[in-house]
Structures are given as C-alpha cells and as structure tokens.
Design an enzyme around this catalytic site. Structure first.
Site, PDB file in Angstrom:
ATOM      1  N   TYR A   1     -24.917 -10.005   6.451  1.00  0.00           N
ATOM      2  CA  TYR A   1     -24.367 -10.658   5.245  1.00  0.00           C
ATOM      3  C   TYR A   1     -25.197 -11.866   4.822  1.00  0.00           C
ATOM      4  O   TYR A   1     -25.290 -12.154   3.627  1.00  0.00           O
ATOM      5  CB  TYR A   1     -22.878 -10.994   5.434  1.00  0.00           C
ATOM      6  CG  TYR A   1     -22.046  -9.739   5.334  1.00  0.00           C
ATOM      7  CD1 TYR A   1     -21.779  -9.159   4.103  1.00  0.00           C
ATOM      8  CD2 TYR A   1     -21.597  -9.082   6.480  1.00  0.00           C
ATOM      9  CE1 TYR A   1     -21.062  -7.978   4.001  1.00  0.00           C
ATOM     10  CE2 TYR A   1     -20.891  -7.903   6.390  1.00  0.00           C
ATOM     11  CZ  TYR A   1     -20.621  -7.355   5.146  1.00  0.00           C
ATOM     12  OH  TYR A   1     -19.935  -6.174   5.051  1.00  0.00           O
TER      13      TYR A   1
ATOM     14  N   CYS B   1      -6.846 -18.468  10.758  1.00  0.00           N
ATOM     15  CA  CYS B   1      -5.762 -19.056   9.951  1.00  0.00           C
ATOM     16  C   CYS B   1      -5.766 -18.597   8.498  1.00  0.00           C
ATOM     17  O   CYS B   1      -4.858 -18.928   7.746  1.00  0.00           O
ATOM     18  CB  CYS B   1      -5.808 -20.587  10.016  1.00  0.00           C
ATOM     19  SG  CYS B   1      -7.093 -21.346   8.987  1.00  0.00           S
TER      20      CYS B   1
ATOM     21  N   GLY C   1     -20.924   2.315 -12.872  1.00  0.00           N
ATOM     22  CA  GLY C   1     -21.772   2.192 -11.690  1.00  0.00           C
ATOM     23  C   GLY C   1     -21.039   2.336 -10.386  1.00  0.00           C
ATOM     24  O   GLY C   1     -21.345   1.638  -9.414  1.00  0.00           O
TER      25      GLY C   1
ATOM     26  N   ARG D   1     -27.841 -10.342   2.744  1.00  0.00           N
ATOM     27  CA  ARG D   1     -27.314  -9.928   1.439  1.00  0.00           C
ATOM     28  C   ARG D   1     -27.060 -11.142   0.552  1.00  0.00           C
ATOM     29  O   ARG D   1     -27.270 -11.099  -0.657  1.00  0.00           O
ATOM     30  CB  ARG D   1     -26.027  -9.125   1.622  1.00  0.00           C
ATOM     31  CG  ARG D   1     -26.272  -7.844   2.399  1.00  0.00           C
ATOM     32  CD  ARG D   1     -25.139  -6.878   2.245  1.00  0.00           C
ATOM     33  NE  ARG D   1     -25.013  -6.494   0.859  1.00  0.00           N
ATOM     34  CZ  ARG D   1     -23.892  -6.058   0.311  1.00  0.00           C
ATOM     35  NH1 ARG D   1     -22.800  -5.960   1.019  1.00  0.00           N
ATOM     36  NH2 ARG D   1     -23.853  -5.731  -0.955  1.00  0.00           N
TER      37      ARG D   1
ATOM     38  N   HIS E   1     -13.080  -6.412  -3.247  1.00  0.00           N
ATOM     39  CA  HIS E   1     -13.695  -6.321  -1.911  1.00  0.00           C
ATOM     40  C   HIS E   1     -14.251  -7.665  -1.436  1.00  0.00           C
ATOM     41  O   HIS E   1     -15.098  -7.709  -0.553  1.00  0.00           O
ATOM     42  CB  HIS E   1     -14.797  -5.254  -1.907  1.00  0.00           C
ATOM     43  CG  HIS E   1     -14.273  -3.855  -2.050  1.00  0.00           C
ATOM     44  ND1 HIS E   1     -15.066  -2.777  -2.347  1.00  0.00           N
ATOM     45  CD2 HIS E   1     -13.008  -3.368  -1.914  1.00  0.00           C
ATOM     46  CE1 HIS E   1     -14.312  -1.675  -2.398  1.00  0.00           C
ATOM     47  NE2 HIS E   1     -13.056  -2.011  -2.145  1.00  0.00           N
TER      48      HIS E   1
ATOM     49  N   SER F   1     -19.509   5.306  -7.507  1.00  0.00           N
ATOM     50  CA  SER F   1     -19.694   6.714  -7.139  1.00  0.00           C
ATOM     51  C   SER F   1     -18.385   7.485  -7.051  1.00  0.00           C
ATOM     52  O   SER F   1     -18.398   8.708  -6.961  1.00  0.00           O
ATOM     53  CB  SER F   1     -20.401   6.785  -5.788  1.00  0.00           C
ATOM     54  OG  SER F   1     -19.608   6.157  -4.801  1.00  0.00           O
TER      55      SER F   1
ATOM     56  N   ALA G   1     -27.221   1.689 -16.475  1.00  0.00           N
ATOM     57  CA  ALA G   1     -26.221   0.739 -16.975  1.00  0.00           C
ATOM     58  C   ALA G   1     -26.822  -0.214 -18.007  1.00  0.00           C
ATOM     59  O   ALA G   1     -26.163  -0.563 -18.990  1.00  0.00           O
ATOM     60  CB  ALA G   1     -25.632  -0.051 -15.801  1.00  0.00           C
TER      61      ALA G   1
ATOM     62  N   CYS H   1     -11.587 -17.770   7.457  1.00  0.00           N
ATOM     63  CA  CYS H   1     -11.262 -17.990   8.869  1.00  0.00           C
ATOM     64  C   CYS H   1     -10.356 -16.856   9.334  1.00  0.00           C
ATOM     65  O   CYS H   1      -9.246 -16.694   8.811  1.00  0.00           O
ATOM     66  CB  CYS H   1     -10.564 -19.339   9.062  1.00  0.00           C
ATOM     67  SG  CYS H   1      -9.998 -19.586  10.767  1.00  0.00           S
TER      68      CYS H   1
ATOM     69  N   CYS I   1     -13.818 -23.516  11.418  1.00  0.00           N
ATOM     70  CA  CYS I   1     -13.041 -23.516  10.173  1.00  0.00           C
ATOM     71  C   CYS I   1     -12.757 -24.955   9.774  1.00  0.00           C
ATOM     72  O   CYS I   1     -12.285 -25.747  10.606  1.00  0.00           O
ATOM     73  CB  CYS I   1     -11.729 -22.776  10.407  1.00  0.00           C
ATOM     74  SG  CYS I   1     -10.530 -22.987   9.074  1.00  0.00           S
TER      75      CYS I   1
HETATM   76  P1  NAD Z   1     -22.043   3.351  -4.377  1.00  0.00           P
HETATM   77  O1  NAD Z   1     -23.322   2.859  -3.799  1.00  0.00           O
HETATM   78  O2  NAD Z   1     -21.199   4.301  -3.605  1.00  0.00           O
HETATM   79  O3  NAD Z   1     -22.364   4.078  -5.785  1.00  0.00           O
HETATM   80  C1  NAD Z   1     -23.131   3.469  -6.783  1.00  0.00           C
HETATM   81  C2  NAD Z   1     -23.135   4.367  -8.024  1.00  0.00           C
HETATM   82  O4  NAD Z   1     -23.926   3.714  -9.000  1.00  0.00           O
HETATM   83  C3  NAD Z   1     -23.759   5.753  -7.773  1.00  0.00           C
HETATM   84  O5  NAD Z   1     -22.872   6.757  -8.264  1.00  0.00           O
HETATM   85  C4  NAD Z   1     -25.049   5.717  -8.593  1.00  0.00           C
HETATM   86  O6  NAD Z   1     -25.331   6.955  -9.223  1.00  0.00           O
HETATM   87  C5  NAD Z   1     -24.748   4.666  -9.634  1.00  0.00           C
HETATM   88  N1  NAD Z   1     -25.935   3.948 -10.103  1.00  0.00           N
HETATM   89  C6  NAD Z   1     -27.058   3.610  -9.411  1.00  0.00           C
HETATM   90  N2  NAD Z   1     -27.916   2.956 -10.194  1.00  0.00           N
HETATM   91  C7  NAD Z   1     -27.323   2.859 -11.424  1.00  0.00           C
HETATM   92  C8  NAD Z   1     -27.723   2.290 -12.669  1.00  0.00           C
HETATM   93  N3  NAD Z   1     -28.897   1.684 -12.812  1.00  0.00           N
HETATM   94  N4  NAD Z   1     -26.868   2.373 -13.718  1.00  0.00           N
HETATM   95  C9  NAD Z   1     -25.662   3.004 -13.584  1.00  0.00           C
HETATM   96  N5  NAD Z   1     -25.237   3.556 -12.430  1.00  0.00           N
HETATM   97  C10 NAD Z   1     -26.059   3.487 -11.369  1.00  0.00           C
HETATM   98  O7  NAD Z   1     -21.259   2.078  -4.846  1.00  0.00           O
HETATM   99  P2  NAD Z   1     -19.719   1.845  -5.108  1.00  0.00           P
HETATM  100  O8  NAD Z   1     -19.074   3.008  -5.780  1.00  0.00           O
HETATM  101  O9  NAD Z   1     -19.594   0.498  -5.708  1.00  0.00           O
HETATM  102  O10 NAD Z   1     -19.225   1.838  -3.597  1.00  0.00           O
HETATM  103  C11 NAD Z   1     -18.368   1.002  -3.269  1.00  0.00           C
HETATM  104  C12 NAD Z   1     -18.810   0.053  -2.131  1.00  0.00           C
HETATM  105  O11 NAD Z   1     -20.174  -0.401  -2.177  1.00  0.00           O
HETATM  106  C13 NAD Z   1     -18.014  -1.155  -2.232  1.00  0.00           C
HETATM  107  O12 NAD Z   1     -17.311  -1.316  -1.043  1.00  0.00           O
HETATM  108  C14 NAD Z   1     -18.993  -2.307  -2.453  1.00  0.00           C
HETATM  109  O13 NAD Z   1     -18.491  -3.471  -1.853  1.00  0.00           O
HETATM  110  C15 NAD Z   1     -20.224  -1.816  -1.830  1.00  0.00           C
HETATM  111  N6  NAD Z   1     -21.515  -2.346  -2.318  1.00  0.00           N
HETATM  112  C16 NAD Z   1     -21.584  -3.493  -3.102  1.00  0.00           C
HETATM  113  C17 NAD Z   1     -22.825  -3.964  -3.555  1.00  0.00           C
HETATM  114  C18 NAD Z   1     -22.889  -5.257  -4.392  1.00  0.00           C
HETATM  115  O14 NAD Z   1     -22.030  -6.118  -4.248  1.00  0.00           O
HETATM  116  N7  NAD Z   1     -23.883  -5.427  -5.291  1.00  0.00           N
HETATM  117  C19 NAD Z   1     -23.988  -3.266  -3.215  1.00  0.00           C
HETATM  118  C20 NAD Z   1     -23.875  -2.095  -2.413  1.00  0.00           C
HETATM  119  C21 NAD Z   1     -22.623  -1.649  -1.974  1.00  0.00           C
END
Ligand code: NAD
Length: 234
Positions: free
Chosen positions: A56, A120, A175, A59, A109, A177, A219, A117, A136
């Site tokens: 994390y 608590c 965006g 990230r 999420h 899946s 997107a 923490c 904490c």
């Molecule tokens: P996922 O990775 O399962 O799916 C991402 C979707 O986005 C795919 O269907 C893909 O085809 C599509 N995609 C990829 N590039 C794109 C673009 N340029 N334009 C439009 N669509 C595009 O992600 P999800 O459905 O959000 O899965 C959920 C989990 O992933 C969550 O728990 C989330 O917390 C976590 N996650 C978050 C991040 C972030 O915060 N940026 C990054 C990765 C994963």
C-alpha cells in the site's frame, strides 16, 4: 431538475488506468507482482503486516505521482453543471476524483490516503509511509492499517448507497469489470427501482446484459463526450 433526475455513477479501476494506475488485469501492474490473498485480505495482514504496508505504501506513492485524467475532469464538470444530484460511488482507493474537483465522492472500498486503527476504529490522514508499529493517535495501540476494504470485509456506506440507487433516474458504471460484488449488483438494484442504466468500459463487462445501453472504448474518449451530451440537453 435535469432530464434524468438524480445520477449515480459507479467508477472502478478502469477510470484511473489512463492516469497510470494499474487495474487488476494489467500485465505489468503492481497487482501482478503480489498475491492478492497476501496483500488484500485480513488474513494476509495478520500473517505479514510489513508486506501489506509495503504494497500500500507503493500504491500511495504511485497515486501521489499520478494526475486526474479527462474522464475524472469530465465527471467534475457534470457535477458542477447538471441540474440535479450527481453522486460518484467509487471502488477506487485513489483520490483522483477529488483532485479533479468532484465534491460528492463516496469511497466504498476506502482510501489510500487514510489510516485506520484496527483496535479502536479511529481514522486519520495516512503518512506517505505507513508501518504496522505506528501508534494510533487516539488509543496508542500499534494496530495501524490502511483504511481500505479487503476481500472478505464489508464495503463502506452500503445502506446509504442503496438508498441513492433507489432514487436514481440514471445509473452509470465506468471502468469496472463487474466481477467484484456487491458493486456488480448495483446496476440490477438501480434498474429494479426504475433507473436507466449505461455502461462505459473498455470492453463488455461481466454484467453487460444488465445494462440498457453501453459505450465501449477508452474512458478519456467516451466520458467527456457523454458528459458533453448530457450538459447540452439538460
Ligand atoms: P478491474 O481491474 O476488475 O476492472 C477494470 C475494468 O476497467 C476492466 O473491465 C477494463 O476493461 C476496464 N478498463 C481498463 N482500462 C480502461 C480505460 N482506459 N477506459 C475504460 N475502461 C477501462 O477493476 P474494478 O472493477 O474496479 O475491480 C474492483 C477492485 O479493484 C476494487 O476492489 C478496487 O479497489 C480495486 N482497484 C482499485 C484501483 C484504484 O484505486 N485506482 C486500481 C486497481 C484495483
């Protein structure tokens, strides 16, 4: 009131992909270098908190170095210009919607830039580098974790989200899946209460058949064009 009534928009990792933040499926993404069971579950955290913090922290650094893209910016324009409520419910733990200017963003999420923490429940702004032994600020216990919802944990704000899905006139998923529940069910929940539904994604999602209409592509191309249409006609 805008032509669609209130709008609820669910966003997923795909909206941040063009900002350089990897999705689950990206071949070279951070997610592929780590085992999800080790870094995104309570059991993994109990086994190896240092590894989870390392993941994390990386990230958080990636997110700080990234910038909102044209899709995030278009959604901020929609909220500012639409004659009705616009709520973004995001599965993303990044803060790119807020940095683009969106004001009503619910992080189901959690958020990378917040700490929680585990003892608590106190929350505070995360330091750039979080460590399990950070105390904490409220109770002093050393049970600091990222304020993100892991697999097997209950997403945040579910009751409030369902209330907003019930009164939405338009539900849009961008965006995402359609593989991660309960978010993948939101389209059915909103449609059952009368909302129109639209999917915007690079490719058809796992729940494509539940949507009234879909637009497939990047997107940053599709969201600004769609927002332009909405703001012109309302
Ligand atoms: P996922 O990775 O399962 O799916 C991402 C979707 O986005 C795919 O269907 C893909 O085809 C599509 N995609 C990829 N590039 C794109 C673009 N340029 N334009 C439009 N669509 C595009 O992600 P999800 O459905 O959000 O899965 C959920 C989990 O992933 C969550 O728990 C989330 O917390 C976590 N996650 C978050 C991040 C972030 O915060 N940026 C990054 C990765 C994963």
């Amino acid at each position: 009131m805008g032509r669609f009534g209130d709008i609820v928009i669910l966003t997923g990792a795909g909206i941040s992909a063009e900002s350089g933040l990897g999705t689950f499926r990206d071949r070279d993404g951070l997610w592929t270098k780590y085992d999800l069971n080790e870094v995104a579950t309570p059991e993994g955290f109990a086994r190896n908190p240092d590894l989870v913090h390392e993941f994390y922290n990386a990230r958080r650094a990636n997110c700080a170095a990234a910038a909102p893209n044209a899709a995030h910016e278009a959604l901020a324009r929609l909220e500012a210009g639409y004659q009705g409520k616009v709520l973004i419910v995001t599965q993303n733990v990044d803060d790119l919607h807020e940095r683009a200017g969106s004001r009503h963003v619910w992080h189901m999420h959690g958020q990378l830039n917040r700490a929680l923490c585990a003892a608590c429940g106190h929350r505070w702004d995360a330091p750039d580098r979080m460590r399990p032994r950070d105390p904490c600020p409220a109770c002093g216990t050393t049970a600091t974790r990222p304020d993100v919802v892991w697999f097997g944990e209950m997403p945040y704000l579910m009751e409030a989200i369902h209330q907003r899905l019930q009164t939405a006139g338009l539900f849009v998923a961008i965006g995402t899946s359609g593989n991660v529940y309960p978010a993948a069910d939101f389209v059915r929940n909103a449609a059952a209460c009368g909302a129109e539904t639209l999917e915007i994604n690079l490719e058809p999602s796992a729940v494509i058949s539940d949507f009234d209409t879909a637009r497939h592509g990047k997107a940053t191309d599709i969201v600004p064009a769609w927002v332009g249409e909405i703001l012109k006609t309302t």
